[in-house]
Scaffold this motif. Structure first.
Motif, PDB file in Angstrom:
ATOM      1  N   MET A  46       0.831  -1.206   0.000  1.00 30.15           N
ATOM      2  CA  MET A  46       0.000   0.000   0.000  1.00 30.15           C
ATOM      3  C   MET A  46       0.862   1.252   0.000  1.00 30.15           C
ATOM      4  N   PHE A  47       1.961   1.224   0.726  1.00 29.91           N
ATOM      5  CA  PHE A  47       2.895   2.351   0.734  1.00 29.91           C
ATOM      6  C   PHE A  47       3.465   2.574  -0.665  1.00 29.91           C
ATOM      7  N   LEU A  48       3.810   1.485  -1.342  1.00 32.84           N
ATOM      8  CA  LEU A  48       4.329   1.588  -2.704  1.00 32.84           C
ATOM      9  C   LEU A  48       3.269   2.139  -3.650  1.00 32.84           C
ATOM     10  N   GLN A  49       2.045   1.643  -3.545  1.00 31.66           N
ATOM     11  CA  GLN A  49       0.984   2.109  -4.430  1.00 31.66           C
ATOM     12  C   GLN A  49       0.659   3.581  -4.185  1.00 31.66           C
ATOM     13  N   ALA A  50       0.695   4.006  -2.912  1.00 34.40           N
ATOM     14  CA  ALA A  50       0.468   5.419  -2.614  1.00 34.40           C
ATOM     15  C   ALA A  50       1.568   6.290  -3.226  1.00 34.40           C
ATOM     16  N   SER A  51       2.802   5.798  -3.205  1.00 34.67           N
ATOM     17  CA  SER A  51       3.909   6.547  -3.816  1.00 34.67           C
ATOM     18  C   SER A  51       3.727   6.667  -5.322  1.00 34.67           C
ATOM     19  N   VAL A  52       3.269   5.581  -5.956  1.00 32.17           N
ATOM     20  CA  VAL A  52       3.018   5.611  -7.401  1.00 32.17           C
ATOM     21  C   VAL A  52       1.892   6.587  -7.725  1.00 32.17           C
ATOM     22  N   GLY A  53       0.820   6.565  -6.927  1.00 31.93           N
ATOM     23  CA  GLY A  53      -0.273   7.510  -7.136  1.00 31.93           C
ATOM     24  C   GLY A  53       0.157   8.944  -6.929  1.00 31.93           C
ATOM     25  N   LEU A  54       1.030   9.154  -5.952  1.00 35.17           N
ATOM     26  CA  LEU A  54       1.560  10.491  -5.688  1.00 35.17           C
ATOM     27  C   LEU A  54       2.310  11.018  -6.906  1.00 35.17           C
ATOM     28  N   CYS A  55       3.116  10.160  -7.509  1.00 35.29           N
ATOM     29  CA  CYS A  55       3.887  10.571  -8.683  1.00 35.29           C
ATOM     30  C   CYS A  55       2.995  10.816  -9.895  1.00 35.29           C
ATOM     31  N   ALA A  56       1.876  10.101  -9.964  1.00 33.67           N
ATOM     32  CA  ALA A  56       0.995  10.235 -11.126  1.00 33.67           C
ATOM     33  C   ALA A  56       0.340  11.607 -11.200  1.00 33.67           C
ATOM     34  N   SER A  57       0.096  12.246 -10.038  1.00 38.42           N
ATOM     35  CA  SER A  57      -0.625  13.520 -10.037  1.00 38.42           C
ATOM     36  C   SER A  57       0.203  14.684  -9.521  1.00 38.42           C
ATOM     37  N   LEU A  58       1.436  14.414  -9.144  1.00 48.46           N
ATOM     38  CA  LEU A  58       2.262  15.418  -8.459  1.00 48.46           C
ATOM     39  C   LEU A  58       2.448  16.688  -9.284  1.00 48.46           C
ATOM     40  N   GLN A  59       2.739  16.519 -10.587  1.00 45.57           N
ATOM     41  CA  GLN A  59       3.146  17.649 -11.417  1.00 45.57           C
ATOM     42  C   GLN A  59       1.981  18.434 -12.004  1.00 45.57           C
ATOM     43  N   ALA A  60       0.752  18.053 -11.657  1.00 44.69           N
ATOM     44  CA  ALA A  60      -0.412  18.693 -12.272  1.00 44.69           C
ATOM     45  C   ALA A  60      -0.466  20.197 -11.989  1.00 44.69           C
ATOM     46  N   THR A  61       0.000  20.621 -10.806  1.00 43.35           N
ATOM     47  CA  THR A  61      -0.140  22.027 -10.433  1.00 43.35           C
ATOM     48  C   THR A  61       1.009  22.900 -10.937  1.00 43.35           C
ATOM     49  N   PHE A  62       2.199  22.335 -11.158  1.00 45.62           N
ATOM     50  CA  PHE A  62       3.343  23.205 -11.453  1.00 45.62           C
ATOM     51  C   PHE A  62       4.048  22.902 -12.778  1.00 45.62           C
ATOM     52  N   TYR A  63       3.829  21.703 -13.376  1.00 41.17           N
ATOM     53  CA  TYR A  63       4.505  21.436 -14.649  1.00 41.17           C
ATOM     54  C   TYR A  63       4.075  22.410 -15.741  1.00 41.17           C
ATOM     55  N   PRO A  64       2.775  22.743 -15.899  1.00 51.01           N
ATOM     56  CA  PRO A  64       2.411  23.734 -16.921  1.00 51.01           C
ATOM     57  C   PRO A  64       3.129  25.074 -16.728  1.00 51.01           C
ATOM     58  N   ILE A  65       3.332  25.474 -15.468  1.00 50.41           N
ATOM     59  CA  ILE A  65       4.028  26.738 -15.201  1.00 50.41           C
ATOM     60  C   ILE A  65       5.474  26.652 -15.690  1.00 50.41           C
ATOM     61  N   GLU A  66       6.144  25.547 -15.354  1.00 50.24           N
ATOM     62  CA  GLU A  66       7.539  25.372 -15.755  1.00 50.24           C
ATOM     63  C   GLU A  66       7.665  25.272 -17.273  1.00 50.24           C
ATOM     64  N   ALA A  67       6.732  24.551 -17.907  1.00 51.02           N
ATOM     65  CA  ALA A  67       6.780  24.385 -19.360  1.00 51.02           C
ATOM     66  C   ALA A  67       6.592  25.730 -20.067  1.00 51.02           C
ATOM     67  N   GLU A  68       5.719  26.570 -19.562  1.00 55.68           N
ATOM     68  CA  GLU A  68       5.527  27.893 -20.167  1.00 55.68           C
ATOM     69  C   GLU A  68       6.756  28.767 -19.975  1.00 55.68           C
ATOM     70  N   LEU A  69       7.422  28.607 -18.838  1.00 51.85           N
ATOM     71  CA  LEU A  69       8.670  29.346 -18.633  1.00 51.85           C
ATOM     72  C   LEU A  69       9.752  28.920 -19.619  1.00 51.85           C
ATOM     73  N   LYS A  70       9.689  27.669 -20.066  1.00 49.75           N
ATOM     74  CA  LYS A  70      10.641  27.167 -21.072  1.00 49.75           C
ATOM     75  C   LYS A  70      10.250  27.593 -22.484  1.00 49.75           C
ATOM     76  N   GLY A  71       9.078  28.199 -22.643  1.00 51.32           N
ATOM     77  CA  GLY A  71       8.644  28.648 -23.954  1.00 51.32           C
ATOM     78  C   GLY A  71       7.663  27.733 -24.642  1.00 51.32           C
ATOM     79  N   ALA A  72       7.158  26.692 -23.956  1.00 46.39           N
ATOM     80  CA  ALA A  72       6.219  25.747 -24.563  1.00 46.39           C
ATOM     81  C   ALA A  72       4.789  26.243 -24.383  1.00 46.39           C
ATOM     82  N   THR A  73       3.941  25.878 -25.332  1.00 49.72           N
ATOM     83  CA  THR A  73       2.526  26.236 -25.253  1.00 49.72           C
ATOM     84  C   THR A  73       1.721  25.063 -24.698  1.00 49.72           C
TER      85      THR A  73
END
Length: 479
Positions: A46-73
């Motif tokens: 269960m600890f492993l599965q929670a870690s996998v789930g954490l990684c699956a949704s982790l970047q939802a809030t900040f990856y678009p911000i970082e990608a736009e800073l790199k010049g991506a649409t």
């Protein structure tokens, strides 16, 4: 007496051929386990599965911000979130097919090492300044991450089902609940770590968590006695049974509904005038209901309730959800608000949990009742196919529903979802009616003959043994 003796010989031969099949457990673990033993074993998973789930949704809030800073649409980096599901769809059946060939002790560590390492590697993109290079490696690393996730998820289920053959649905339910918990808290934790340490920190911490939890499972878990076979179970032999396909389509529909809600509900609620915090509360309500309900439905499926019936109940919940969430066009008199939206999402959380847990149990049950052996090979293939079906729903949900949202609006999108849910409900209720609670003796005899003949095809030594015993019975009869 001669007839009785021949029946005993046939039974003895059937036992021998069964022993030649891949055993799921040794004799000591075949005994029914207590609840404390079950929890002690499943907690590291269960600890492993929670870690996998954490990684699956982790970047939802900040990856678009970082990608736009790199010049991506948004059009360029939008599919980065979905490509992992495409990878899971491709490699899920392959991992399930070859799990019994390569061995679970090899695939399990390879899965969590690839998954965790690729996630840490993704964080290194912080120092990539070129836009095209950033996008290419984003897609490539996420695709590789899907390979590791497919190996981790499929091998997890195979190990736990082998250790607890009488609690398959419960095992799946607890793994789902842990994954959903990580999926729920991922965006919040990711946002805090991104504000504190930048783009690399969230990926480094959570990727390390996957590797550490995987090593913990590998260290403390007594792996069941799984023998490797030179031949794998053909995937098409499992897919040739209609009820297996129905169960997999049910899982795809459940995942499709999740992807649709995640992709289109937020802009719809913004259009209603709700604040971002209230939108987050609405999503949290759905996720928490799913986490709470998943183990309950798993317990029900492992009890005396047919998983087909549990799937039907889940479809009813989802049908009600989409009726009032939009609402659908034929409910012109109904005006939604925050409370009705949250109530609808409660029904979606319960319904989706029931559908996903029960469809896994239905797929396993359909494979066995269709005449396939209840062995590691079959269970691994079914687990891989389920992973693939779930990933396809997650990939198609945001993609297709986004197009439909722009074309026909949220209300008609809910109507389309209702139609899909109704079709799946009909298929499941028909499967429930046609699936008898117990097999008749004639069916058992037919399966015994089929299984025996299949083993005899490639076992001339057993044929010789049978002939010798048969001749001895004839001599006794003459005497």
């Amino acid at each position: 007496k001669a007839s009785t003796s021949k029946q005993l010989i046939t039974k003895d031969l059937k036992m021998k051929t069964d022993e030649e099949s891949t055993p799921l457990l040794n004799n000591s673990t075949k005994e029914k386990t207590t609840n404390s033993q079950f929890l002690k074993t499943i907690l590291p998973f269960m600890f492993l599965q929670a870690s996998v789930g954490l990684c699956a949704s982790l970047q939802a809030t900040f990856y678009p911000i970082e990608a736009e800073l790199k010049g991506a649409t948004a059009a360029q980096f939008g599919a980065v979130f979905g490509i992992i599901h495409l990878s899971l769809f491709i490699f899920g059946p392959l991992v399930g097919k070859y799990l019994s060939v390569w061995g679970v002790k090899a695939i399990f560590p390879a899965g969590f090492l690839i998954d965790g390492s690729s996630f840490i590697l993704f964080g290194l993109l912080q120092w990539v300044t070129d836009t095209n290079t950033f996008l290419v490696f984003s897609y490539l690393i996420r695709f590789i991450e899907g390979v590791g996730a497919a190996a981790t998820w499929t091998s997890n289920l195979a190990i736990l089902m082998a250790k607890f053959p009488d609690r398959k649905a419960t095992v799946k339910a607890w793994c789902d609940a842990s994954f959903n918990f990580g999926l729920t808290i991922g965006p919040v934790i990711g946002a805090f770590m991104y504000d504190y340490g930048g783009f690399f920190l969230p990926f480094a911490v959570t990727g390390t968590a996957i590797i550490v939890s995987g090593v913990l499972v590998y260290s403390v878990t007594e792996f069941p006695d799984m023998k490797s076979n030179e031949a794998s179970q053909p995937v098409l032999s499992v897919l040739s049974h209609p009820r297996v396909i129905i169960a997999l389509l049910t899982a795809t529909m459940g995942a499709y509904s999740i992807g649709t809600v995640e992709a289109t509900l937020s802009p719809y609620l913004e259009h209603m005038g709700l604040e971002v915090k209230l939108i987050a509360i609405a999503f949290l309500v759905m996720s928490l209901c799913s986490v709470v309900a998943t183990p309950v439905f798993g317990w029900m499926c492992d009890g005396k309730v047919s998983p087909w019936l549990v799937s039907c109940c889940g479809c009813v919940f989802m049908f009600i959800c989409f009726a009032f969430l939009g609402p659908v066009p034929y409910l012109t008199f109904f005006t939604p608000n925050l409370y009705t939206v949250c109530g609808s999402l409660v029904a979606q959380g319960f319904g989706c949990a029931a559908v996903l847990v029960a469809s896994f149990g239905s797929a396993q049950l359909a494979a066995v009742t269709a005449g396939l052996p209840d062995s590691l090979e079959v269970q691994s293939v079914v687990s891989g196919l389920f992973t693939s079906s779930f990933a396809m729903g997650n990939f198609c949900g945001p993609t297709v529903s986004g197009i439909l949202y722009d074309a026909v609006g949220f209300n008609y999108n809910c109507l389309i979802l209702q139609a899909l849910v109704f079709v799946v409900f009909v298929f499941n209720i028909v499967s429930f009616i046609l699936t008898s609670p117990s097999k008749t003796p004639s069916k058992l005899d037919a399966e015994a003959v089929t299984t025996t003949s299949n083993h005899l095809t490639n076992r001339p030594d057993l044929i010789a043994e049978l002939k010798t015993k048969w001749d001895s019975v004839d001599q006794s009869r003459q005497i």
